[in-house]
Design a protein around this motif. Sequence first.
Motif, short mmCIF file in Angstrom:
data_model
loop_
_atom_site.label_atom_id
_atom_site.label_comp_id
_atom_site.label_asym_id
_atom_site.label_seq_id
_atom_site.Cartn_x
_atom_site.Cartn_y
_atom_site.Cartn_z
N TYR A 155 14.32 6.88 -34.82
CA TYR A 155 13.57 6.14 -33.78
C TYR A 155 12.19 5.69 -34.25
O TYR A 155 11.32 5.41 -33.43
CB TYR A 155 13.40 7.03 -32.55
N ALA A 156 12.00 5.59 -35.56
CA ALA A 156 10.67 5.26 -36.11
C ALA A 156 10.14 3.92 -35.58
O ALA A 156 8.94 3.78 -35.32
CB ALA A 156 10.74 5.23 -37.63
N ASN A 157 11.02 2.94 -35.42
CA ASN A 157 10.59 1.60 -34.99
C ASN A 157 10.76 1.37 -33.50
O ASN A 157 10.68 0.22 -33.02
CB ASN A 157 11.37 0.54 -35.77
N LEU A 158 11.01 2.42 -32.75
CA LEU A 158 11.26 2.28 -31.31
C LEU A 158 10.03 2.69 -30.51
O LEU A 158 9.42 3.73 -30.78
CB LEU A 158 12.46 3.15 -30.91
N ASP A 159 9.68 1.88 -29.53
CA ASP A 159 8.59 2.23 -28.61
C ASP A 159 9.19 3.14 -27.53
O ASP A 159 9.74 2.67 -26.54
CB ASP A 159 8.00 0.97 -27.99
N ILE A 160 9.07 4.45 -27.74
CA ILE A 160 9.73 5.38 -26.82
C ILE A 160 9.02 5.46 -25.46
O ILE A 160 9.60 5.97 -24.50
CB ILE A 160 9.82 6.80 -27.44
N PHE A 161 7.80 4.94 -25.37
CA PHE A 161 7.05 4.98 -24.10
C PHE A 161 7.08 3.63 -23.37
O PHE A 161 6.34 3.45 -22.41
CB PHE A 161 5.60 5.40 -24.36
N PHE A 162 7.93 2.73 -23.81
CA PHE A 162 7.96 1.40 -23.20
C PHE A 162 8.41 1.48 -21.74
O PHE A 162 9.37 2.18 -21.41
CB PHE A 162 8.91 0.48 -23.98
#
Length: 377
Positions: A155-162
Amino acid sequence: MAGYSALANKKSEKYNNLFVKILSKVLLAQIIFQIIFTGLLFFVSHVDIGTIQYVNISSYILIFILSLFSLKYSIANRPLVMLFIVIFFYLAVNPIVLLFGTFLPYNLQIVITTTLMLLITSYLFFYSISPKADETFTHLLYAFLITATIILLTYANLDIFFDYTTLDYSLEKDQKTYWDLYSSVQLGSYYVYLVNFSLLLFIWFIYNQGQYILSEYLASLIAIHTLMIVNEIYQLYNHMHLYENYIEAQYFNAVINIGYISIWIIRLQYLSSPESEKNEKYIQNYDLLKGFVSKPINSFWRTVLTKLGKQRLLVGSVFLFLIICIPSLFFGELDYLTRFNIILMFLFLFAVIIYAIVYTQRKWFTHIGFLIKRKEK
């Protein structure tokens, strides 16, 4: 001889009373939760929840309570029990806080769930390699490190707080943003669960070789955990192919929860038995004691099922299986493929539960049973 029989009856009565006492506390805690939860749903008008969702949230709470009460009596594999407690606490609390208005980013929810699922498997992986009681901290440390590494890489390139609620879905640009983010989190989770399942295959292979053992009935819980991982892979595959089946997935989860509840109750019954403390310590020191002779031991479930006989057990199981599965075929708004898959899950659960009862998974008796051989009177 009469004195020995009276002593045995006294011990049996004490053990039965302990199990009833523990189970009563579990049911009381569950009733209190149901009253509070149902009351909140009744008074908070904006909350919309289906019956199957209500059942699953209640099931997660019950599994959490059962595992929590079992921790006090668990000696071997306590870290594994604690990990189960953590994940079911999250699975129960997360939908409740979301229902009553507390916002938690969707991507973050997915990442937390996959992380906890992988953490259980990672701990088992390192435990299976070196099943020593004094290496618990090392097993947990390595499990956290490998889980963190896999999750960060995935998930390095994922905005998990979007926040998806900020998007205007009438705009083509925002629609593209939504699908890109949604596809990324689904695909990443799919790969994490595939890694999880691969590790579980290795764990089961080593377990089958007798390289390590688990506390009573934990192997059955891991079998259901494996089924849960397979279910997640199946559901994520559907999501990636734009087949939305959230409600159908809730039915799958309900089947899995039935298995969890059944095994936790059976395990709680074992842990409250008079010989469990000694047995747990033998399991805990299996790595030091393995390599000797075998001796079977009687248990409550073995005695009951011996009296029932294999034929009655088989007929009764098939009959109960049909009672549960026939309504799944003819009622509700599920498609036939989903119903068929649910029935397959029920069949797997019946096999796991019956195996857990008939064969109490005491592989350690194959090696060190003579150490606890009772003296003849």
